[in-house]
Design an enzyme around this catalytic site. Sequence first.
Site, PDB file in Angstrom:
ATOM      1  N   GLY A 156      31.935 -45.747  61.088  1.00  0.00           N
ATOM      2  CA  GLY A 156      32.513 -45.947  62.406  1.00  0.00           C
ATOM      3  C   GLY A 156      33.977 -46.227  62.139  1.00  0.00           C
ATOM      4  O   GLY A 156      34.506 -45.827  61.109  1.00  0.00           O
ATOM      5  N   LEU A 157      34.641 -46.907  63.010  1.00  0.00           N
ATOM      6  CA  LEU A 157      36.032 -47.257  62.751  1.00  0.00           C
ATOM      7  C   LEU A 157      36.187 -48.763  62.892  1.00  0.00           C
ATOM      8  O   LEU A 157      36.789 -49.251  63.846  1.00  0.00           O
ATOM      9  CB  LEU A 157      36.959 -46.514  63.719  1.00  0.00           C
ATOM     10  CG  LEU A 157      36.997 -44.995  63.574  1.00  0.00           C
ATOM     11  CD1 LEU A 157      37.621 -44.347  64.796  1.00  0.00           C
ATOM     12  CD2 LEU A 157      37.743 -44.579  62.330  1.00  0.00           C
ATOM     13  N   ASN A 211      43.714 -40.107  65.184  1.00  0.00           N
ATOM     14  CA  ASN A 211      42.389 -39.742  64.703  1.00  0.00           C
ATOM     15  C   ASN A 211      41.594 -39.252  65.911  1.00  0.00           C
ATOM     16  O   ASN A 211      41.082 -40.045  66.692  1.00  0.00           O
ATOM     17  CB  ASN A 211      41.720 -40.949  64.053  1.00  0.00           C
ATOM     18  CG  ASN A 211      40.357 -40.613  63.490  1.00  0.00           C
ATOM     19  OD1 ASN A 211      39.882 -39.476  63.632  1.00  0.00           O
ATOM     20  ND2 ASN A 211      39.713 -41.576  62.864  1.00  0.00           N
ATOM     21  N   CYS A 230      37.005 -38.293  64.284  1.00  0.00           N
ATOM     22  CA  CYS A 230      35.996 -39.073  63.577  1.00  0.00           C
ATOM     23  C   CYS A 230      34.631 -38.702  64.142  1.00  0.00           C
ATOM     24  O   CYS A 230      34.363 -38.923  65.322  1.00  0.00           O
ATOM     25  CB  CYS A 230      36.262 -40.568  63.756  1.00  0.00           C
ATOM     26  SG  CYS A 230      35.105 -41.583  62.844  1.00  0.00           S
ATOM     27  N   THR A 271      38.341 -40.037  49.237  1.00  0.00           N
ATOM     28  CA  THR A 271      37.114 -40.124  48.444  1.00  0.00           C
ATOM     29  C   THR A 271      37.382 -40.222  46.941  1.00  0.00           C
ATOM     30  O   THR A 271      36.635 -40.885  46.216  1.00  0.00           O
ATOM     31  CB  THR A 271      36.225 -38.899  48.750  1.00  0.00           C
ATOM     32  OG1 THR A 271      35.980 -38.879  50.156  1.00  0.00           O
ATOM     33  CG2 THR A 271      34.901 -38.965  48.022  1.00  0.00           C
TER      34      THR A 271
END
Lengths: 245, 272
Positions: free
Chosen positions: A13-14, A67, A70, A206
């Site tokens: 989520g954020l 953003n 997402c 990542t």
Amino acid sequence: MVQAKSGLINAMGLPNPGIDVYAEEIKFSKTVLRIPLIVSVFGYSADEYATVAKKAVDAGADAVELNVSCPHVKQTGAEIGQSPKLLSEVVQKVKAAVNKPLIVKLSPNVADITVIAQAAVEAGADALTAVNTLKAMAIDVETGRPILSNIKGGLSGPAIKPIALRCVYDIHEEFDVPIIGCGGITDWRDAVEFFLAGASAVQVGTAIALEDTEVFQAITKGVEVYMRKKHYRSVKEIVGLAHRS
Amino acid sequence: MSASLIAANTLRTTEIVQVKTESPTVKTFIMPDRLCSKVKPGQFLMLWIPGVDEIPLSIMDASNGLVAVSVKQVGDATRHLHGLKAGETVGIRGPFGNSFTESRGRVLLLGGGTGTAPLLFLAKQLSAKTERLSFVEGAKTKDELLFIRELNGICNEKSLITTTEDGTYGLQCLVTEPLSSLLDREKFDMIYTCGPEVMVKKIFELTEQRKLPLEASLERLMRCGIGLCGSCVIGKYRVCRDGPVFTAAQLREVKDELGISKMGFDGSRIPI
């Protein structure tokens, strides 16, 4: 978080404490950072995007990245990033509210990313980031259950690099707008590939899990060595080079 | 962590082979897992409770292909986990994090609550190697004092001190209370601790005053376990990646936060 074979699927989520708390962190960061600070913002409406972006800039952000992509936050992000009309409204509102560069981070979860890119550029985006995570999931075969309690998440890492690269290439083919490449960049070769496809900068996420934070220095050093070897003076010289006929 | 390791320690499911009730609120779960059976004391794993959630747990024991975790029931995920029995399936990701350094000479271990679990693991490994091993364990009440039988097997009467807040067993005080005099009376080459952060902070202050070496295992909210999400940050460190074991020198760098505040679920700073 799922560690997939060549990437990660996250459904974070954020999580964030809100812009008012975060503004203090931005202010503090500006006192210690000697590099530009780009703040990623999101909201549940065009007005909210504009409010948050303005507060970020007022706190010291050198640029804001919207953003709108997402995939695992309900009723925000991806929906806006998938609709040229909604995106255009958000970009215009934010553009009117802030006087710093405005970057839009695009979702790859669309049929044609250039359609969304066009909406962002025409609404006033100064740059685009391509791409955010791909909608994904993982199921445990023993229990037959989705691993993420959220069921679906966003796939990042080496698995999505060829797709992200294609997205950057497609956007550069049609628009002059600066592009930040993002998706599975783990070493300098990946970064150079994105430059050649049309990116002027890259984002790394990542790879921190794979190589830890030293990855940033490893990539910049590797790019420098490549440039020297090929007798280029600036990354600018290779941006989009793969497009030559 | 290298790319190969992150690919290697992805989620795999395993069967719980044994559940032990350690106290009214703590149970130990033992599972076969090749990777986690080879860990060093201090490391942790992410345990997936199918259909519920994934939680970080420090490892209480590891050997012969098995790994054990001791879990206190504190919320939704741990309540579901406590309901699982031998033969049921859980998932494991990891192992992650660093470990306590092996010290010889005279060592002191201080455990509070379930923080005693990784220290029991450490004590088992150190007992044959050290000149002397002392253990101080504290809990709220007698029922919550963990692993007394195991610790009695490792320590002798003199070297195991137990404290309870209500005085139902051992000394009636906090685990930190006997520490001042112990540190003044005896010489220690290394002190290890794990437990509530307020306790760790107090111990850190006492060892700092005497310039003694300390290694403390910290606990923070963790989501990814691999250094990405930032949920477990303390100062400039990520507990999952740079820890969970921190040295006195590192604790000095984060003393503005240690035992004072941590990040909550939404990323805001909340008091401890």
